[in-house]
Design a protein around this motif. Structure first.
Motif, short mmCIF file in Angstrom:
data_model
loop_
_atom_site.label_atom_id
_atom_site.label_comp_id
_atom_site.label_asym_id
_atom_site.label_seq_id
_atom_site.Cartn_x
_atom_site.Cartn_y
_atom_site.Cartn_z
N GLN A 1 0.75 -1.07 -0.02
CA GLN A 1 0.08 0.06 0.21
C GLN A 1 0.91 1.26 -0.01
O GLN A 1 1.88 1.38 0.67
CB GLN A 1 -0.87 0.19 1.17
N THR A 2 0.51 2.22 -0.96
CA THR A 2 1.48 3.44 -0.83
C THR A 2 0.56 4.41 -0.39
O THR A 2 -0.75 4.66 0.07
CB THR A 2 1.29 3.80 -2.34
N LYS A 3 1.47 5.63 0.23
CA LYS A 3 1.07 6.79 0.97
C LYS A 3 1.41 7.93 -0.01
O LYS A 3 2.49 7.94 -0.43
CB LYS A 3 1.43 7.06 2.35
N ILE B 1 -5.35 1.97 -16.14
CA ILE B 1 -3.86 2.16 -16.48
C ILE B 1 -3.57 3.69 -16.08
O ILE B 1 -2.43 3.70 -15.59
CB ILE B 1 -3.95 2.35 -18.11
N PHE B 2 -4.48 4.51 -16.19
CA PHE B 2 -4.23 5.71 -15.27
C PHE B 2 -3.79 5.63 -13.69
O PHE B 2 -2.88 6.24 -13.27
CB PHE B 2 -5.48 6.69 -15.42
N THR B 3 -4.78 4.69 -13.22
CA THR B 3 -4.61 4.85 -11.66
C THR B 3 -3.34 3.98 -11.53
O THR B 3 -2.42 4.31 -10.50
CB THR B 3 -5.61 3.83 -11.10
N VAL B 4 -2.86 2.79 -12.30
CA VAL B 4 -1.56 2.36 -11.92
C VAL B 4 -0.25 3.42 -12.26
O VAL B 4 0.81 3.20 -11.33
CB VAL B 4 -1.09 1.02 -12.55
N CYS B 5 -0.32 4.30 -13.21
CA CYS B 5 0.49 4.90 -13.54
C CYS B 5 0.84 6.04 -12.34
O CYS B 5 1.93 6.46 -11.93
CB CYS B 5 0.37 5.77 -14.61
N PHE B 6 -0.42 6.47 -11.81
CA PHE B 6 -0.39 7.67 -10.64
C PHE B 6 0.32 6.98 -9.43
O PHE B 6 1.05 7.66 -8.65
CB PHE B 6 -1.79 8.15 -10.36
N VAL B 7 -0.06 5.68 -9.41
CA VAL B 7 0.63 4.90 -8.00
C VAL B 7 2.16 4.63 -8.05
O VAL B 7 3.08 4.90 -7.46
CB VAL B 7 -0.09 3.79 -7.67
N ALA B 8 2.14 4.00 -9.20
CA ALA B 8 3.57 3.42 -9.71
C ALA B 8 4.86 4.60 -9.96
O ALA B 8 5.79 4.38 -9.61
CB ALA B 8 3.76 2.17 -10.72
N ALA C 1 4.16 8.33 -10.03
CA ALA C 1 3.89 9.50 -9.41
C ALA C 1 3.83 9.30 -7.76
O ALA C 1 3.98 10.31 -7.02
CB ALA C 1 2.70 10.34 -9.80
N ASN C 2 3.85 8.06 -7.48
CA ASN C 2 3.69 7.56 -5.80
C ASN C 2 2.54 8.48 -4.98
O ASN C 2 2.78 8.81 -3.95
CB ASN C 2 5.31 8.21 -5.33
N PHE C 3 1.52 8.38 -5.86
CA PHE C 3 0.22 8.99 -4.98
C PHE C 3 -0.34 7.69 -4.28
O PHE C 3 -0.06 6.61 -4.72
CB PHE C 3 -0.77 9.39 -6.14
N SER C 4 -1.17 7.71 -3.38
CA SER C 4 -1.93 6.82 -2.73
C SER C 4 -3.05 6.39 -3.69
O SER C 4 -3.10 7.31 -4.53
CB SER C 4 -2.68 7.46 -1.32
N LEU C 5 -3.56 5.35 -3.28
CA LEU C 5 -4.79 4.82 -4.20
C LEU C 5 -5.78 5.66 -4.40
O LEU C 5 -6.45 6.14 -5.37
CB LEU C 5 -5.10 3.32 -3.87
N VAL C 6 -6.46 6.34 -3.15
CA VAL C 6 -7.52 7.39 -3.10
C VAL C 6 -7.14 8.36 -4.11
O VAL C 6 -8.06 9.00 -5.02
CB VAL C 6 -7.76 7.81 -1.72
N ASP C 7 -5.84 9.35 -4.02
CA ASP C 7 -5.40 10.37 -4.59
C ASP C 7 -5.24 9.57 -5.90
O ASP C 7 -5.63 10.83 -6.90
CB ASP C 7 -4.04 10.93 -4.15
N ALA C 8 -4.99 8.57 -6.28
CA ALA C 8 -4.66 8.28 -7.55
C ALA C 8 -6.10 8.28 -8.39
O ALA C 8 -6.21 8.47 -9.50
CB ALA C 8 -3.92 6.97 -7.85
N THR C 9 -6.97 7.54 -7.75
CA THR C 9 -8.26 7.23 -8.29
C THR C 9 -8.84 8.56 -8.43
O THR C 9 -9.49 8.77 -9.50
CB THR C 9 -9.19 6.45 -7.44
N ALA C 10 -8.83 9.61 -7.61
CA ALA C 10 -9.43 10.98 -7.93
C ALA C 10 -8.74 11.80 -9.22
O ALA C 10 -9.56 12.09 -10.04
CB ALA C 10 -9.18 11.78 -6.63
N ARG C 11 -7.61 11.59 -9.44
CA ARG C 11 -6.74 12.13 -10.61
C ARG C 11 -7.21 11.31 -11.83
O ARG C 11 -7.39 11.78 -12.93
CB ARG C 11 -5.23 12.01 -10.33
N THR C 12 -7.20 10.02 -11.60
CA THR C 12 -7.87 9.21 -12.75
C THR C 12 -9.01 9.57 -13.39
O THR C 12 -9.35 9.68 -14.61
CB THR C 12 -7.87 7.88 -12.41
N TRP D 1 -11.66 -0.67 -0.46
CA TRP D 1 -12.42 -1.22 -1.62
C TRP D 1 -11.84 -1.00 -2.77
O TRP D 1 -12.04 -1.77 -3.85
CB TRP D 1 -13.71 -0.38 -1.33
N ILE D 2 -10.93 -0.15 -3.04
CA ILE D 2 -10.49 0.04 -4.55
C ILE D 2 -9.43 -1.03 -4.88
O ILE D 2 -9.86 -1.42 -6.04
CB ILE D 2 -9.66 1.64 -4.40
N ARG D 3 -8.57 -1.36 -4.08
CA ARG D 3 -7.61 -2.35 -4.51
C ARG D 3 -8.30 -3.47 -5.00
O ARG D 3 -7.98 -4.05 -6.27
CB ARG D 3 -6.71 -2.74 -3.43
#
Length: 259
Positions: free
Chosen positions: A122-124, A159-166, A168-179, A230-232
């Protein structure tokens, strides 16, 4: 085309569920596109109508995240511009380029995304420095994934979500919002081309859009309140379902011959 009230009600319900799922993990098109085809909508018009209704769902989720201060449009403006341009180019290119090579690679990419979220810790936000600058991310990921969404589409959110996480190092919640913000951007860019071509069926698309908008509001709220819990699992599930669906469509005859 004329559809009965019962069919429109079913499409509304399907779009509501799809909007809920799409706001959290993407893949809502797995429900809406087959539903449109089953209702007798021709394939090309089904794709265009699906893009119309999904634009409202992605707008709904984006609006929720922006309104609640989870994402800033000002910070994302370059990524938004690059995504819009990429999607517009993709929507134009799909009319002239054979997509068969791309379609054969996407199931493998989706399986890879599922595996990543299954195994990655899990990322923060900001726990590590991003692997590339915001400008480089906007140009490469925003423009590249935007092009893919305009050109083909399945799995764009994942694809967008995994790029934001892997990357840009965003948390999954922040990555989902940007996605969802970039997903809405690419949806609108592609939709403009479909409207110019006169393809969407507005009566159906707008009925489903209302359902998708409502469902996406609830889905976005769950992202904020439940977060990675829930997201993961949903990202993993939807990515695998999309991969299996595409593999089945591409190799149906071969798979049937085995069994």
């Amino acid at each position: 085309m004329d559809l009965s009230f019962e069919i429109l009600a079913i499409l509304f319900a399907v779009a509501s569920v799809a909007g809920f799922i799409d706001a959290m993990a993407g893949g809502g098109g797995l429900l809406t596109l087959p539903a449109l085809l089953a209702a007798g909508v021709p394939p090309t018009q089904a794709l265009a109508t699906n893009k119309l209704q999904s634009s409202f769902g992605s707008f709904s989720a984006s609006w929720y995240f922006v309104r609640n201060g989870i994402v800033s449009l000002k910070e994302m403006r370059l990524a938004i511009v690059c995504t819009f341009i990429g999607s517009a180019i993709g929507a134009e290119a799909v009319q002239h380029i054979d997509a068969s090579i791309l379609t054969s690679l996407i199931p493998l990419l989706l399986i890879g995304i599922s595996t990543y979220f299954l195994l990655a810790p899990q990322t923060k936000k900001n726990q590590d420095q991003a692997k590339m600058s915001e400008a480089a991310f906007a140009l490469s990921i925003g423009g590249g994934v935007g092009f893919y969404d305009g050109f083909f589409g399945p799995g764009t959110g994942s694809i967008f979500t995994v790029c934001f996480v892997a990357i840009a190092n965003f948390s999954l919640v922040d990555a989902t919002a940007r996605t969802k913000v970039l997903n809405f951007t690419s949806n609108i860019a592609a939709l403009i081309f479909f409207i110019i071509a006169g393809l969407p069926i507005w009566e159906i698309g707008l009925v489903m859009a209302v359902g998708g908008f409502i469902g996406a509001q609830f889905g976005a709220k769950v992202v904020v309140t439940k977060g990675q819990k829930w997201i993961r699992p949903l990202v993993i599930t939807m990515s695998m379902l999309m991969a299996m669906k595409l593999l089945w469509e591409q190799h149906q005859q071969w798979l049937l011959s085995i069994f």
